[in-house]
Design an enzyme around this catalytic site. Structure first.
Site, PDB file in Angstrom:
ATOM      1  N   CYS A   6     -25.062  33.596  20.300  1.00 41.28           N
ATOM      2  CA  CYS A   6     -26.425  33.343  19.844  1.00 41.28           C
ATOM      3  C   CYS A   6     -27.096  32.223  20.619  1.00 41.28           C
ATOM      4  CB  CYS A   6     -26.425  33.025  18.348  1.00 41.28           C
ATOM      5  SG  CYS A   6     -25.396  31.620  17.906  1.00 41.28           S
ATOM      6  N   GLN A  52     -16.431  31.808  14.820  1.00 41.71           N
ATOM      7  CA  GLN A  52     -16.810  33.143  15.285  1.00 41.71           C
ATOM      8  C   GLN A  52     -16.773  33.262  16.805  1.00 41.71           C
ATOM      9  OE1 GLN A  52     -20.585  34.056  13.456  1.00 41.71           O
ATOM     10  NE2 GLN A  52     -19.864  33.315  11.481  1.00 41.71           N
ATOM     11  N   GLN A  62     -15.958  36.345  19.862  1.00 45.17           N
ATOM     12  CA  GLN A  62     -16.877  36.661  20.965  1.00 45.17           C
ATOM     13  C   GLN A  62     -16.185  36.503  22.326  1.00 45.17           C
ATOM     14  OE1 GLN A  62     -19.652  33.805  19.517  1.00 45.17           O
ATOM     15  NE2 GLN A  62     -20.947  35.322  18.506  1.00 45.17           N
ATOM     16  N   GLY A  76     -23.621  44.763  11.654  1.00 42.05           N
ATOM     17  CA  GLY A  76     -22.648  44.295  12.625  1.00 42.05           C
ATOM     18  C   GLY A  76     -21.749  43.221  12.047  1.00 42.05           C
TER      19      GLY A  76
END
Length: 428
Positions: free
Chosen positions: A36, A102, A106, A177
């Site tokens: 992000c 997270q 990724q 998602g």
């Protein structure tokens, strides 16, 4: 719209970027990490300056942002600094919410795509695998994951400062998602009175909603559900706005005195129009808000502990990589020694044909043992020396001293690389 939003890459764009990067002359391996708040291209290059120029051009091409506009926002790390950066990223030190876990998923996805497309070879595979291990170590040995919450948890906490606590609220999640699923699960655990999931693929929305006791709706129903919701979380892969200011304004008009409408936008590029910040009755928390809100979180001790872990791991990784580079030379040396032994034993058979099998076996074992003992100390020591800073020259010295064929060394390196790639494919 920010440069980062405009530069965000779809999965197809990432794949094309990796393929074009490998086709570029300076690059031998490549992997792309998108989150992000970052788009990072990792590459193994032979020529640094040429590599930076070529890869910057490709990043601009595939992101759709002109190079002259993109350049002021680029950063470049190389060798140990690049390793340090990725390890820091894996530990959550470079996240908007420090310590969020997270990022490990990724990084794993970035490596997986590189392996699938065969753009991540031995070097990047080793780097990313080690980054994952370092990140897990940081979370298991420190309190970094408690000091910095996940984007979802932190974002909802920011939202509820205005909307009030979540129990009893009606929640709408747009997207199905990984991030949206985490948000939906968090909302369900928090005790919302109703959970609605909307997604362009209704089947995915139904699977997620059913697993959490919620209700699924088609994407076209979002404006209607928006008017009935108290809390909205949106995180899709859309390239345009999902909720524009006009749609939110219409929903607010239908809500009347139902209290403030809270919207959490976790998407990059953004799902919710930034103009919603100015709408009375709406409270929007987006990526930029989260970055500002998390900046002052008290976590200095844990951050320092993780930084020490990163520094130690970078040193160890560098030493291991430098030592590994000399391995093909050592293997080539031992292969040459074995060939010499075999040739001399063959000559001995010709000169002493009357030796019986026991005598021949004893002589063979003795000669091989002598060679092994002579090579043991120098090959072990050269690996140790090669692992130290500035130790790259020991491989050259070994090749020169023993007059090793460069092609033989290169052949070992190629075989090792192919073996690593085959192993990686076997693990998938």
């Amino acid at each position: 719209m920010s440069v980062l939003e405009r530069a965000a890459l779809t999965t197809d764009a990432k794949a094309k970027l990796l393929q074009d990067t490998l086709a570029a002359e300076p690059a031998a391996e490549a992997a792309v990490l998108g989150t992000c708040n970052r788009i990072e291209l990792y590459a193994e290059v032979d020529k640094f300056h040429a590599g930076v120029a070529e890869l910057s051009t490709l990043l601009a091409l595939h992101s759709g942002v002109a190079l002259e506009e993109l350049t002021p926002h680029l950063y470049v790390h190389y060798e140990d600094r690049a390793v340090h950066h990725l390890f820091s990223v894996a530990c959550g030190l470079d996240s908007m919410v420090v310590g969020e876990g997270q990022i490990l998923g990724q990084i794993k996805d970035a490596l997986g795509l590189g392996q699938e497309l065969h753009t991540a070879g031995r070097n990047l595979n080793d780097l990313f695998q080690q980054a994952l291990r370092v990140g897990k170590r940081a979370h298991s040995e420190t309190g970094i994951d408690k000091a910095g919450q996940s984007l979802v948890t932190f974002g909802l906490a920011e939202l509820t400062r205005v909307t009030g606590e979540l129990p009893g609220k009606r929640a709408l999640v747009v997207g199905a998602g990984s991030m949206s699923s985490l948000a939906a699960a968090t909302l369900a655990r928090a005790g919302v009175s109703e959970l609605v999931v909307a997604n362009r693929t209704l089947e995915r929305a139904e699977r997620l909603a059913q697993s959490l006791g919620g209700r699924a709706v088609p994407f076209s129903a979002v404006p209607h559900e928006l008017a009935a919701a108290d809390v909205v979380v949106s995180c899709t892969g859309a390239t345009g706005l999902v909720l524009d200011a006009e749609t939110v304004t219409a929903a607010l008009a239908q809500r009347a005195a139902a209290g403030p409408l809270g919207l959490l936008d976790l998407a990059m590029p953004r799902d919710v129009d930034g103009a919603v910040h100015e709408l009375p009755g709406a409270h929007l928390v987006d990526i930029e808000d989260l970055a500002a809100a998390s900046a002052d979180a008290p976590m200095a001790a844990d951050v320092d502990a993780v930084r020490r872990i990163v520094a130690a791991e970078v040193t160890a990784f560098g030493a291991a990589q430098r030592a590994a580079r000399i391995t093909p030379t050592v293997v080539a040396l031992r292969t040459m020694a074995a060939d010499v032994v075999s040739a001399e034993l063959a000559r001995l058979d010709g000169r002493l044909p009357d030796l019986d099998d026991k005598e021949r076996a004893e002589i063979t074992q003795t000669v091989r043992r002598v060679v092994d003992k002579l090579l043991h100390a120098p090959t072990v020591r050269v690996k140790q020396l090669a692992g130290e800073p500035g130790g790259a020259g020991y491989a050259d010295a070994l090749r020169e001293l023993f007059d090793l064929d460069p092609q033989a060394v290169a052949a070992v390196s190629r075989a090792d690389s192919v073996g690593t790639q085959d192993s990686n494919r076997g693990k998938k």
